[in-house]
Design a protein around this motif. Sequence first.
Motif, PDB file in Angstrom:
ATOM      1  N   SER A 243       0.841  -1.206   0.130  1.00  0.00           N
ATOM      2  CA  SER A 243      -0.061   0.085   0.146  1.00  0.00           C
ATOM      3  C   SER A 243       0.753   1.394  -0.057  1.00  0.00           C
ATOM      4  O   SER A 243       0.633   2.313  -0.946  1.00  0.00           O
ATOM      5  CB  SER A 243      -0.902   0.115   1.235  1.00  0.00           C
TER       6      SER A 243
ATOM      7  N   LEU B 264       2.437   1.643  -3.303  1.00  0.00           N
ATOM      8  CA  LEU B 264       1.601   2.340  -4.377  1.00  0.00           C
ATOM      9  C   LEU B 264       1.273   3.682  -4.213  1.00  0.00           C
ATOM     10  O   LEU B 264       1.319   4.399  -5.258  1.00  0.00           O
ATOM     11  CB  LEU B 264       0.189   1.316  -4.262  1.00  0.00           C
TER      12      LEU B 264
ATOM     13  N   ARG C 230       0.399   5.896  -7.463  1.00  0.00           N
ATOM     14  CA  ARG C 230      -0.981   4.687  -7.750  1.00  0.00           C
ATOM     15  C   ARG C 230      -1.783   4.484  -6.914  1.00  0.00           C
ATOM     16  O   ARG C 230      -2.809   3.817  -7.169  1.00  0.00           O
ATOM     17  CB  ARG C 230      -0.082   3.582  -8.324  1.00  0.00           C
ATOM     18  N   TYR C 231      -1.914   5.282  -5.818  1.00  0.00           N
ATOM     19  CA  TYR C 231      -2.772   5.375  -4.767  1.00  0.00           C
ATOM     20  C   TYR C 231      -3.215   6.730  -4.527  1.00  0.00           C
ATOM     21  O   TYR C 231      -2.352   7.539  -4.205  1.00  0.00           O
ATOM     22  CB  TYR C 231      -2.311   4.427  -3.724  1.00  0.00           C
TER      23      TYR C 231
ATOM     24  N   VAL D 219     -11.360   2.213  -4.037  1.00  0.00           N
ATOM     25  CA  VAL D 219     -11.286   0.891  -3.152  1.00  0.00           C
ATOM     26  C   VAL D 219     -11.800   1.196  -1.507  1.00  0.00           C
ATOM     27  O   VAL D 219     -12.131   0.220  -1.255  1.00  0.00           O
ATOM     28  CB  VAL D 219      -9.758   0.722  -3.064  1.00  0.00           C
TER      29      VAL D 219
ATOM     30  N   HIS E 187     -10.613   6.656  -1.597  1.00  0.00           N
ATOM     31  CA  HIS E 187      -9.420   5.957  -1.790  1.00  0.00           C
ATOM     32  C   HIS E 187      -9.349   5.373  -3.132  1.00  0.00           C
ATOM     33  O   HIS E 187     -10.212   4.465  -3.391  1.00  0.00           O
ATOM     34  CB  HIS E 187      -8.966   5.127  -0.818  1.00  0.00           C
TER      35      HIS E 187
ATOM     36  N   GLU F  19      -7.445   3.764  -6.672  1.00  0.00           N
ATOM     37  CA  GLU F  19      -6.212   3.255  -7.447  1.00  0.00           C
ATOM     38  C   GLU F  19      -5.887   3.821  -8.931  1.00  0.00           C
ATOM     39  O   GLU F  19      -6.991   3.749  -9.551  1.00  0.00           O
ATOM     40  CB  GLU F  19      -6.360   1.536  -7.447  1.00  0.00           C
ATOM     41  N   THR F  20      -4.751   4.125  -9.054  1.00  0.00           N
ATOM     42  CA  THR F  20      -4.592   4.783 -10.491  1.00  0.00           C
ATOM     43  C   THR F  20      -3.510   4.139 -11.003  1.00  0.00           C
ATOM     44  O   THR F  20      -2.790   3.207 -10.259  1.00  0.00           O
ATOM     45  CB  THR F  20      -4.310   6.260 -10.290  1.00  0.00           C
TER      46      THR F  20
ATOM     47  N   ARG G  11      -3.301   9.888 -12.249  1.00  0.00           N
ATOM     48  CA  ARG G  11      -3.753  10.367 -11.083  1.00  0.00           C
ATOM     49  C   ARG G  11      -4.197  11.693 -11.355  1.00  0.00           C
ATOM     50  O   ARG G  11      -5.392  12.465 -10.736  1.00  0.00           O
ATOM     51  CB  ARG G  11      -2.518  10.543 -10.057  1.00  0.00           C
TER      52      ARG G  11
END
Length: 414
Positions: A328, A331, A336-337, A366, A387, A389-390, A396
Amino acid sequence: MTDSTTRLAYPSLAEIEEARIRVSQVAQVTPMESSRFLAEVIGSPVYLKCENLQRTGSYKIRGAYNRISALSDDEKARGVVAASAGNHAQGVAFAARELGIAATIFMPIGVPLPKLQATRAYGAEVILRGHSVEEALRAAAEYSQATGAVIIPPFDHIDVVMGQATLGLEILDQVPDVDTLVVPIGGGGLIAGIAAAVKQRAAALGRSIRVIGVQAENAAAYPPSLAAGEAVSIVPTPTIADGILVARPGLLNFTIIRELVDEVVTVSEADTARALLLLLERAKQVVEPAGAVGVAAILAGKVKDAGTTVTVLSGGNIDPLLMQRVISHGLAASDRYLKLRIMLPDRPGQLARTAELVAEANANVVEVLHTRHGKGLQISQVELELHIETRGPEHRAQVVAKLRDAGFEVRVEE
């Protein structure tokens, strides 16, 4: 073997070759994998030395076996004792079992269950004592005094260094034209051994090999020690790279590193998390954070003008719960998060509309938190925490722009 008080600071090439014969009885020749992605980062070939695939999950079996096999018959009869939160414990337990010697391992209370179970499975008696490795070490020393069991240190002993040095010879066999080696540093046993092996072999061949050490910046005792010209203690702060969390360099290790290692760099927690994620995705390698710091240094631009490069993945013993958290973190560090806070008018359909916009941007939600009770909210407002995810920085930015273009007030949380 000659005692470390009457010999040169580091083992000779002939001694390392002898150790290699001994260590080969238990240690595997681990794979050397090329990395196209990392080669693109530094502009030259990069190889991964996969000691994460070694027996017991790390290089530690090399030094532990070499040290224990050098004990006298009387010492072997008294048994061995060690203190560790993970890799050293497993290395000592395995080596002692192979040599038919009783082993007692002190581990801190709260040590990750997989490491505890693995150490016991190798046949050692495990005693949980204290809440840190330092407390476990003191307990091991007291046990040694009371029983006569021989302490097997994790890094600060010539026989341990000699065992780790066998990895350097193996690297040279697999990548003879290596120009730069990038190696994790905790107490310094691994890099001291590798540097002793490769520097002597290179000198015999009339060439040079650069050796770069990498520490977690939250537990980096070597840079201040090298600056001071002597081993100094630091107060480390928590790091995901707990396998190299050491407050003071080994005295023997420091002497060797000061003479033979060309540079020591540090990496951040985010650098390490990003490297671990990259190794999972691109190299298909499960590596513990401490074993990934060499890759982290390459990704962070800390390794320059390297030529053909080998970085050591020193261990793969990662607790699944820690892996979940590190992934996490990785990411997020790789953009990417995405965590957003969005102010919405308190009327039907607004939550569905934001979800629709995120879906149109081809991103994935997510986690969602929807509240009317946040600070600064008007009576007619709600706050939405998303939240998402990308696929990376560009994607993003597209998600955020999509929401803002639709008129939503969006705040990006770091």
